[in-house]
Enzyme design. Structure first.
Site, mmCIF file in Angstrom:
data_model
loop_
_atom_site.group_PDB
_atom_site.id
_atom_site.type_symbol
_atom_site.label_atom_id
_atom_site.label_comp_id
_atom_site.label_asym_id
_atom_site.label_seq_id
_atom_site.Cartn_x
_atom_site.Cartn_y
_atom_site.Cartn_z
ATOM 1 N N HIS A 1 0.829 -1.196 0.000
ATOM 2 C CA HIS A 1 0.000 0.000 0.000
ATOM 3 C C HIS A 1 0.872 1.258 0.000
ATOM 4 C CE1 HIS A 1 -2.865 2.845 2.182
ATOM 5 N NE2 HIS A 1 -3.497 2.538 1.070
ATOM 6 N N GLU B 1 1.519 -0.496 -5.181
ATOM 7 C CA GLU B 1 0.438 0.432 -5.506
ATOM 8 C C GLU B 1 0.943 1.810 -5.926
ATOM 9 O OE1 GLU B 1 -1.805 2.395 -2.527
ATOM 10 O OE2 GLU B 1 -3.625 2.381 -3.710
ATOM 11 N N HIS C 1 -0.758 10.416 -3.385
ATOM 12 C CA HIS C 1 -2.024 9.923 -2.843
ATOM 13 C C HIS C 1 -3.162 10.924 -2.930
ATOM 14 C CE1 HIS C 1 -5.049 9.027 0.283
ATOM 15 N NE2 HIS C 1 -4.930 7.826 -0.229
HETATM 16 CA CA CA Z 1 -4.868 4.035 -3.085
#
Ligand code: CA
Length: 316
Positions: free
Chosen positions: A12, A39, A54
């Site tokens: 992540h 990711e 993000h």
């Molecule tokens: Ca995400």
């Protein structure tokens, strides 16, 4: 059916439990730890370059407020879409901190505002991962998320088309490729599949507030059936997949079974050793529940610990 595949460990934002999220350093560490997929969250710059970030904002993971103090919008936030790539390249990335207080979001993690980290473009990051795949002989996949397509449309930009081009240019075009494309926006996901002709594996992300918590099981199933028209997997908040029964034990809700019934794999988020979510009491308990319920994969900030707790070897 993805349910038959070995459990998929998705790093992540990279190994974000150990290094600032979405830096190439965090991706390298996750790669070395043995994650299956790394990711990428993706937003566009003013000059239409997909970058790995993000938020649509820059101010909680960089020194933008110091380097470009006059470039905030009226709400005090600094938007990536207001900066050209050449300007974003001047920023130093940091472990995440709170916008108002400047304090770290995760006090036990890498110290904030230290290190010489940068925000990569999506193309740079893919080339980094593909380079590692060449030098190690492994096939670690990418897992890009389109962030806020509606915001991008309002700003006159089409993030989906821009990202699909970068992916296709780097060989990610079909379901056989090591790539999952994810987004929270179901309308946009349908457009990507049906209008833009995307043939990649696609993931519909779901918030806790979404319909999965509706009381009516038949209604939930109808919704999952609709998602299965374009999606290969769902990415729900882990807490909607489990509940406590009257005896206080943690048991699966019906979502996992319903999703599998319609051919949807489940890749929930987020396994964090330093932020255990309801209804769980420990990081180990979260993994036990995921393993027992037959869930297909998960996002983890700590991919090394997730691999170990899931009894997974590093995949070649
Ligand atoms: Ca995400």
């Amino acid at each position: 059916m993805a349910a038959k595949e070995p459990f998929v460990v998705i790093a992540h934002r990279g190994a974000s439990g150990y290094l600032p999220e979405h830096t190439l350093e965090a991706k390298a560490l996750a790669y070395g730890m043995g994650a299956d997929y790394l990711e990428q969250d993706v937003v566009l710059t003013r000059d239409n370059v997909p970058v790995v970030l993000h938020d649509i904002h820059l101010d909680t993971i960089s020194d933008v407020a110091t380097k470009f103090p006059e470039r905030a919008r009226d709400n005090g936030r600094y938007y990536a879409i207001d900066f050209d790539l050449a300007e974003i390249r001047q920023l130093t990335a940091s472990e995440r901190f709170h916008q108002k207080t400047g304090k770290p979001v995760y006090p036990g993690r890498f110290p904030i505002r230290t290190g010489a980290f940068h925000i990569p473009t999506l193309a740079e990051e893919i080339e980094f991962i593909q380079g590692l795949n060449k030098s190690t002989g492994r096939t670690v996949g990418i897992y890009p998320e389109l962030k806020q397509p509606a915001f991008h449309h309002n700003e006159g930009k089409d993030i989906s088309t821009a990202v699909l081009k970068v992916l296709a240019d780097h060989g990610y075009r079909s379901k056989a490729d090591a790539c999952y494309l994810q987004c929270f926006d179901a309308k946009e996901n349908r457009r990507i599949r049906e209008e833009l002709g995307c043939q990649l594996k696609m993931v519909q992300l779901l918030n806790k507030e979404d319909w999965l918590t509706a009381a009516d099981s038949a209604a939930r199933e109808r919704q999952l059936q609709k998602l299965a028209e374009f999606a290969d997997a769902i990415g729900p908040n882990l807490s909607v997949l489990f509940k406590r029964n009257d005896a206080g034990q943690i048991v699966p809700t019906d979502v996992t079974e319903l999703a599998h019934r319609h051919g949807l794999a489940l890749h929930p988020w987020t396994l964090r050793a330093d932020d255990v979510v309801q209804p769980f009491e420990s990081f180990e308990q979260m993994h036990d529940a995921v393993l027992t319920a037959g869930i297909d994969g998960a996002f983890s900030d700590f991919p090394d610990q997730t691999l170990r707790l899931m009894g997974r070897a590093i995949r070649e």
